[in-house]
Structures are given as structure tokens and as C-alpha cells.
Design an enzyme around this catalytic site. Structure first.
Site, PDB file in Angstrom:
ATOM      1  N   GLU A 289     139.053 -81.940  87.618  1.00  0.00           N
ATOM      2  CA  GLU A 289     140.363 -82.303  87.071  1.00  0.00           C
ATOM      3  C   GLU A 289     141.183 -82.978  88.168  1.00  0.00           C
ATOM      4  O   GLU A 289     141.116 -82.576  89.340  1.00  0.00           O
ATOM      5  CB  GLU A 289     141.077 -81.027  86.609  1.00  0.00           C
ATOM      6  CG  GLU A 289     142.530 -81.203  86.219  1.00  0.00           C
ATOM      7  CD  GLU A 289     143.264 -79.866  86.012  1.00  0.00           C
ATOM      8  OE1 GLU A 289     142.924 -78.865  86.690  1.00  0.00           O
ATOM      9  OE2 GLU A 289     144.169 -79.838  85.145  1.00  0.00           O
TER      10      GLU A 289
ATOM     11  N   ASN B 287     147.256 -85.478  81.267  1.00  0.00           N
ATOM     12  CA  ASN B 287     146.235 -84.988  82.199  1.00  0.00           C
ATOM     13  C   ASN B 287     144.914 -85.318  81.519  1.00  0.00           C
ATOM     14  O   ASN B 287     144.554 -84.691  80.516  1.00  0.00           O
ATOM     15  CB  ASN B 287     146.405 -83.473  82.399  1.00  0.00           C
ATOM     16  CG  ASN B 287     145.515 -82.925  83.483  1.00  0.00           C
ATOM     17  OD1 ASN B 287     144.509 -83.558  83.841  1.00  0.00           O
ATOM     18  ND2 ASN B 287     145.848 -81.766  83.997  1.00  0.00           N
TER      19      ASN B 287
ATOM     20  N   LYS C 246     144.266 -83.438  78.079  1.00  0.00           N
ATOM     21  CA  LYS C 246     144.370 -81.975  78.118  1.00  0.00           C
ATOM     22  C   LYS C 246     145.340 -81.447  77.065  1.00  0.00           C
ATOM     23  O   LYS C 246     146.517 -81.837  77.039  1.00  0.00           O
ATOM     24  CB  LYS C 246     144.821 -81.533  79.509  1.00  0.00           C
ATOM     25  CG  LYS C 246     144.800 -80.036  79.756  1.00  0.00           C
ATOM     26  CD  LYS C 246     145.132 -79.776  81.230  1.00  0.00           C
ATOM     27  CE  LYS C 246     145.076 -78.329  81.608  1.00  0.00           C
ATOM     28  NZ  LYS C 246     145.340 -78.155  83.079  1.00  0.00           N
TER      29      LYS C 246
ATOM     30  N   GLU D 246     152.866 -78.318  84.947  1.00  0.00           N
ATOM     31  CA  GLU D 246     152.133 -79.237  84.064  1.00  0.00           C
ATOM     32  C   GLU D 246     152.923 -79.551  82.801  1.00  0.00           C
ATOM     33  O   GLU D 246     152.853 -80.682  82.309  1.00  0.00           O
ATOM     34  CB  GLU D 246     150.759 -78.659  83.705  1.00  0.00           C
ATOM     35  CG  GLU D 246     149.812 -78.614  84.893  1.00  0.00           C
ATOM     36  CD  GLU D 246     148.373 -78.413  84.481  1.00  0.00           C
ATOM     37  OE1 GLU D 246     147.756 -77.443  84.962  1.00  0.00           O
ATOM     38  OE2 GLU D 246     147.851 -79.204  83.673  1.00  0.00           O
TER      39      GLU D 246
ATOM     40  N   ASN E 298     141.487 -77.133  88.519  1.00  0.00           N
ATOM     41  CA  ASN E 298     142.239 -76.872  89.748  1.00  0.00           C
ATOM     42  C   ASN E 298     142.916 -75.529  89.513  1.00  0.00           C
ATOM     43  O   ASN E 298     143.954 -75.482  88.820  1.00  0.00           O
ATOM     44  CB  ASN E 298     143.330 -77.917  89.997  1.00  0.00           C
ATOM     45  CG  ASN E 298     142.833 -79.294  90.382  1.00  0.00           C
ATOM     46  OD1 ASN E 298     143.460 -79.994  91.170  1.00  0.00           O
ATOM     47  ND2 ASN E 298     141.736 -79.749  89.828  1.00  0.00           N
TER      48      ASN E 298
END
Ligand code: ING
Length: 311
Positions: free
Chosen positions: A47, A107, A124, A143, A194
Site C-alpha cells: 500500500e 488510496n 480502498k 486516512e 502499512n
């Protein structure tokens, strides 16, 4: 009969905030050359491979945020990877922060065939963390601030003689992720992660528990959908922030068949027979024969929990 795919899980060590895209791509090319020497068919990178895990940093200036995003793919920094992979005839997947031409931020991960063509894109869906600075946390995980939830669902693609899907990091913790692809016949799911080594809200949840949850989630998803899962970390300490490594390749019976030994750039290789997915799909997880969808309504009807009334 077997449909063997030699997979290289290309784990990356830390990418520091100051590290350039060009320097990261050079590391990715080194791993690609190792994969070539092992005669790999497919290489899977983590990622947000191209940059440090920037959602740990609180930013208010959109121009500063956008510096972490790619507007085109391939682009000047990544074209050497696409060209070298096509030269070697190796398919690959990697994650990056995507800024679309109309200004959306995702993402994202892509699937690139042996000829260097992007055949699949995933954005994502399950974004963890929060969208405002949270002083109660030991560190930030923003995020929800920097990315929009993925708008492509969980597609699968035919490639390399099989059916491939992707997800990203926190998606691997959600059974819906695997099942939606399982219901499309997926035979191999590739993902990057991650994962901070410690829970920012519960310091006693450290690396050992994080590794346990990583394995548990990926092994369960593989077994319950009779699919291979390749889970590849970006690990090690980024500007003092440790992330677990522990990349794994899991077979359709949920067994870990290969695991990284270091927290650095490391290629783990395994011959994955896509036909090994058939027995589970034709017996215990023959969805058509065994699923009872009339009882599953809550899974798509509601988002949160509806508890029973107090007695
Ligand atoms: N990282 C973490 C992950 O899902 C996380 C966030 C860690 C969520 C632990 C829940 C528990 O591995 C990313 N990037 O999603």
C-alpha cells in the site's frame, strides 16, 4: 492439472518522509530484478508504496497534502518500473495515493499485466482512522481526512490464466471484502498494508498482537473463500514511527506458505497453483449450494449495530 503462478511478494522497508519517488522506484526495481532471477510471473508491492505513510501527519494546506498524490499512472517517476516489468514480462501490483483529473483523492492500487498495461484499479473502501486531529491518540491516522472512500467496489479481473482481485490494508480486516470477490470466483487476492506497530488508542496492543490480527484476518479471508491471498507490508520505522512487516502468502486452505523474515526490502517467493482453489469452492465453500441469502439481509441493510430491546 495445475495453473501455477510464481508470485513474488515484494515487501518494502520504511520510506522516510524525505525520500524521493525516484529513490523508492529504484528500490522497487531492485526487487523486480530479484523477482526476474526467480522467474516470477507476478510481483506484489505494498500500500502507498511510493511515499511514506503520510496520513500519520496532520496537514491543513491542500497543496501540501497533494504533493503526496500521483495525478497520472504511469508517470515520469514510475515509468521505469512499467518499462522494466514489461521487458521482463512480469505482471505487478502496487499501491499509491491517486488524485483524479477532477480532483478526487483515493488510496489506490493497480494491477498491471505482463505487457505493462494497467488492467485493474481498486480504491480502498474501508478507510480507518479519523479526519480531524485527535490529541487523545499517541499518533494520528488521518486516512478519512485525506482520502475518499473507494467508489469502484471490489472488482476482479481475468489475468495470467486466473481470476485476480485487490484490496488494501484495513480492507483485509473486513470479511465483506473477501466475500464480495469470492462471489465473483476470485482465485488470488493481492493486497498491501502499512500497519502501525502499536495501537494509537491502546498502547498495550503492540507488534505481537498486530501480527496476530494480520495473520488471522488474511488466513480467515483466504480459507473462507478458498482463494490465495498475498499480503505485502511496508514495514520498519518511518521517521520514528514503527510499522509491522510480516508479509505473508496464504493458500486457499488458510495456511501461511511463505513469510518475510525481515522488516526491510525483501522478496518472498512461492509457486501458487490456482487450481488449488477448486476443492474448497466445489465442497465446503460451494456458495451456490450452501449459502442462505434469505438470512443475510442485515449485512447490506444496516451499517451499525441494532441491539435487541431491553427486557
Ligand atoms: N493501517 C492499519 C491497518 O488496517 C489499522 C490501520 C490498524 C486499523 C490496526 C485497525 C487496527 O492495518 C491501514 N493503512 O489501514
Amino acid at each position: 492439472m495445475s495453473r501455477m503462478i510464481r508470485v513474488g511478494a515484494a515487501q518494502m522497508g520504511p520510506v522516510q518522509k524525505a525520500e524521493s519517488r525516484q529513490a523508492v522506484v529504484r528500490r522497487m526495481l531492485d526487487l523486480l530484478e530479484q523477482a526476474k532471477s526467480h522467474k516470477c510471473d507476478l510481483v506484489v508491492y505494498p500500500e502507498l508504496t511510493l511515499t511514506t505513510f503520510f496520513p500519520r501527519w496532520f496537514m491543513t494546506d491542500q497543496a501540501e497534502v497533494d504533493q503526496w498524490f500521483e495525478r497520472d499512472m504511469p508517470n515520469e517517476a514510475t515509468r521505469p518500473l512499467f518499462e522494466k516489468a514489461a521487458e521482463h514480462g512480469i505482471a505487478f501490483s502496487f499501491g499509491y495515493a491517486e488524485r483524479t483529473p477532477d480532483g478526487h483523492h483515493f488510496n489506490t492500487s493497480i494491477l498491471v499485466d505482463r505487457g505493462g498495461r494497467v488492467v485493474g484499479k481498486y480504491r480502498k473502501v474501508h478507510l480507518p482512522g479519523h479526519d480531524e486531529f485527535d490529541e487523545s491518540r499517541a499518533f494520528q491516522h488521518l486516512e478519512k481526512r485525506y482520502f475518499e472512500a473507494g467508489d469502484l467496489g471490489f472488482p476482479v479481473w481475468r489475468m495470467l490464466g486466473g481470476i485476480f482481485g485487490m484490496c488494501i490494508c484495513n480492507d483485509r480486516r473486513w470479511p465483506e471484502t473477501y466475500r464480495v470477490m469470492g462471489l465473483q470466483g476470485v482465485e488470488m487476492i493481492v493486497l498491501g498494508y502499512n500497519t502501525p506497530s502499536v495501537n494509537s488508542q491502546r498502547s498495550e496492543e503492540g507488534p505481537e498482537k498486530r501480527h496476530f490480527h494480520n495473520r488471522l484476518s488474511v488466513q480467515a479471508g483466504a480459507y473462507q473463500n478458498s482463494t490465495w491471498v498475498v499480503a505485502v507490508a511496508k514495514g520498519g520505522s518511518e521517521d520514528g514511527h514503527p510499522m509491522i512487516a510480516g508479509s505473508i502468502i496464504v493458500n486457499p486452505e488458510g495456511e501461511i506458505v511463505a513469510e518475510a523474515a525481515t522488516e526491510g526490502d525483501e522478496l518472498i517467493v512461492h509457486d501458487c497453483d490456482l487450481d488449488a482453489t477448486k476443492f474448497g469452492k466445489e465442497t465446503i465453500f460451494d456458495f451456490k449450494r450452501h449459502r442462505r441469502v434469505e438470512h443475510y439481509g442485515r449485512i447490506t441493510d444496516q451499517t451499525g449495530v441494532t441491539s435487541p430491546p431491553d427486557v
